[in-house]
Design an enzyme around this catalytic site. Sequence first.
Site, PDB file in Angstrom:
ATOM      1  N   TRP A 107    -106.491  18.930 -69.212  1.00 59.24           N
ATOM      2  CA  TRP A 107    -107.775  19.727 -69.904  1.00 59.24           C
ATOM      3  C   TRP A 107    -107.932  21.139 -69.321  1.00 59.24           C
ATOM      4  CZ3 TRP A 107    -113.544  19.348 -68.385  1.00 59.24           C
ATOM      5  CH2 TRP A 107    -113.445  19.586 -66.884  1.00 59.24           C
TER       6      TRP A 107
ATOM      7  N   GLU B 187    -113.504  12.849 -60.485  1.00 61.88           N
ATOM      8  CA  GLU B 187    -112.582  11.190 -60.665  1.00 61.88           C
ATOM      9  C   GLU B 187    -112.334  10.952 -59.651  1.00 61.88           C
ATOM     10  OE1 GLU B 187    -109.190  13.913 -60.458  1.00 61.88           O
ATOM     11  OE2 GLU B 187    -108.573  13.769 -62.655  1.00 61.88           O
TER      12      GLU B 187
ATOM     13  N   GLN C 184    -116.100  17.281 -58.487  1.00 61.94           N
ATOM     14  CA  GLN C 184    -115.855  18.348 -58.658  1.00 61.94           C
ATOM     15  C   GLN C 184    -117.336  18.578 -60.236  1.00 61.94           C
ATOM     16  OE1 GLN C 184    -112.054  16.955 -61.454  1.00 61.94           O
ATOM     17  NE2 GLN C 184    -112.631  18.669 -62.141  1.00 61.94           N
TER      18      GLN C 184
HETATM   19  C1  BGC Z   1    -109.304  18.091 -61.505  1.00 66.54           C
HETATM   20  C2  BGC Z   1    -108.531  17.159 -62.669  1.00 66.54           C
HETATM   21  C3  BGC Z   1    -107.334  18.897 -63.533  1.00 66.54           C
HETATM   22  C4  BGC Z   1    -106.207  18.388 -62.464  1.00 66.54           C
HETATM   23  C5  BGC Z   1    -105.223  19.424 -62.975  1.00 66.54           C
HETATM   24  C6  BGC Z   1    -106.794  17.209 -61.143  1.00 66.54           C
HETATM   25  O1  BGC Z   1    -107.631  17.435 -59.218  1.00 66.54           O
HETATM   26  O2  BGC Z   1    -109.385  16.658 -61.150  1.00 66.54           O
HETATM   27  O3  BGC Z   1    -109.959  17.992 -63.722  1.00 66.54           O
HETATM   28  O4  BGC Z   1    -107.348  19.198 -65.046  1.00 66.54           O
HETATM   29  O5  BGC Z   1    -106.472  18.011 -61.385  1.00 66.54           O
HETATM   30  O6  BGC Z   1    -105.436  20.539 -62.483  1.00 66.54           O
END
Ligand code: BGC
Length: 808
Positions: A354, A493, A615
Amino acid sequence: MNDWTLDYLHFDPTQEGLREALCTLGNGYFATRAAAEETEAGEIHYPGTYLAGGYNRLTTEIAGRVIENEDLVNLPNWLCLTFRPDGGDWFNLMAVDLLDYRQTLDLEAGVLKRQLFFRDHQGRETRLLTRRLVHMAHPHIGAIEWRLLPENWSGRVLVRSALDGRVINAGVERYRQLASTHLVPLSTDVPCDDTVRLQVETCHSRMYIAQAARTRLRVNGQTWENKRQTSQEPGYIAHELALDLAPGDEAVIEKVVAMHASRDRAIAEPGLAACQSVSRAGAFDDLLSSHQHFWKHLWQRCDVKLDGGGRAQMILRLHIFHLLQTVSPHIVDLDAGVPARGLHGEAYRGHIFWDELFIFPFLNYRIPEITRALLRYRYRRLEEARHLARKAGYQGAMYPWQSGSDGREESQQVHLNPKSGRWVPDDSSLQRHVNAAIAYNIWRYHEVTEDCEFLSYFGAEMLFEIARFWRSAATWNPQRKRYDIRGVMGPDEFHDRYPDAQTPGLDNNTYTNVMAAWVLARAAHVYDLIGERRRGELSDILGLENEEISEWITLSQNLYVPFHADGIPSQFEGYEALQEFDWAGYRERYGDIHRLDRLLEAEGDSVNRYKASKQADVLMLFYLFSAEELSDIFSQLGYAFPPELIQSTISYYQQRTSHGSTLSRVVTAWVLARSDRRQAWDLFQQVLESDIGDSQGGTTQEGIHLGAMAGSVDLIQRGHTGLEVRDGMLRLNPCLPEALPGLHMRLRFRGHWLELDVNHDRLTLVAPEGWGEPKRIMFCNETYPFSESQPLELHYSPEAHCWQTNKD
Ligand code: BGC
């Protein structure tokens, strides 16, 4: 300080991986890490070359499962260039006394340079000056120039220039247990005297890649002609050239390489195309001049100037530079998306997430053709997204969390926790909010460009199918008389399930639900907007009925948003009941806790039990929408959202976030930009340092964080100027941090270029020729007429505490 160069004045083997990523050169078609030409992959160096959209799939048996991974393939190393005095060793920086060292990435010209002065074990002192480019105007060409100057010795020198296709994907330590041999050697040959050629194929995607390398020598300005030796083995071919040098001589070695792949347009076949491209390419200096020319134009469009210059300026340019190297205008003709880690390394396997959400705003206002091409990448994968939705029991289109070649879900099912050594389940594909991001990006692109053709032909179809997905993902809850969206993950996450739950997924993630409400309402709006003819066509093709549009509207007004007892929006339903996390204790114990999910898993605990986020999650809403827009969305949902709630929500989640993603500080700096300018500026500085200072402790060498890089520029571009387009009107509402005296940039709005200058007490907006009819611009909630002959000029009046035009 020169704010156009990134300089390293000392060689540090422990920093090489990081510098190789940060000094990567690319042109949107391919990119090559900055490993020195004479090095090979090993503990210190990792040469890597990646093609936009150049993926291959492999299977591995791991943790009792057979898993498939699609990777951005590390292509043959075209850099290989080295020398040795006859009877001596091949040049190795680690085996000589380094008397002088300087590596410079020239951002303005797009050139990587080294100046070396060294003494070998025999006391021979040599100067070596190197320059390298990946051509911005001719996307298939890379070129290297070496100047070799013996200081105190004479003798025969051997130069070796090679193409090496025996490479594997070994750039990320965590992936080393996974299958990594993607290339099958096809052939090597010498198509003409000064050129060698290598052809390889990816083993699954059957992409056929050809590289041709032309190596020429001049000694003291004279073309050097002599017999060359060729050495070859499967996947490797080299030319060896011998020459005699003495103190005062200068040998100039030029290696020009062309690379073509079977999916290139306007070629007969890659092998022939590579030979043609390389034989037609000029000498290094000619290539340099056309390359610089192209960069000059890119910078004219894309530079963002900060008054006072300095380090912040240089890093900002570094970020713009890497953005343009990953997605240059060449992407317009490719079928490629924008990988979260650039074309700079193998982290996240070159997948597309995203992160576009953070990348597109900069492009929208400068080269919207690139955004359009990247949205077309999504459009081409609409059918796959429909299939994904059906497979999961939904309707419409459900885009994958991680996307690669054909748009299927590429998220890993297990990942290695380096802290515990365990492979743990990975449910991150439940991040359905990526669909809202795509819809949001379509709309924002339209607002800035008014590209109605795109909206009605591609955008609307994606929007409607995404709206359908949300409609089918929402379920009616008779108790609360609202719709729920269950079993998802939000942007954070760390939380993938309720504590002790067997199945993954969380209910009513506020960010997801509010975004879904916005998408549904926007889709209904676009349905009205696209005109009768197209509406009729799409209704036929997609089987859309008015009733369904009414359902979208109803749903957009009745999705559930959970709130804490004190009115703060809950990250997800049940978040309030989680335990508080001992931030101070863990910081004291571990120091760096930005990946506390890994620390807790290694301790046998789970981050799911705590109010601790990786995040920004709820705060994303304040990032994506202005206060006015958000208040409209909440009131459409029937929830009160008093302005004071913004501040308390920001402060609540800020205290509970580890910033384990580089995107997180971008969002937090943004949401604080108006209420706490000092903290916002501190966070901005931290965003700037994310990659250059490798603030995630070793991740940048695996690839830059493009979302945070672009996000840092957007913090200046939109965050501090209040730039937005709403209801068709360009709006400005500057709020510069105290530490930033002023800024200057060009913007493209609906086909017209504008020049914007802002400082603390003056703003000017100039429309160059062709602006046409006078328009009105909204500035700090007042509208002003504005035209080519009548630039907007505003001054801040400290007495009146407001901005005034000259005429006030
Ligand atoms: C983040 C995601 C992001 C991905 C790629 C992950 O560490 O939590 O939001 O899309 O990295 O940058």
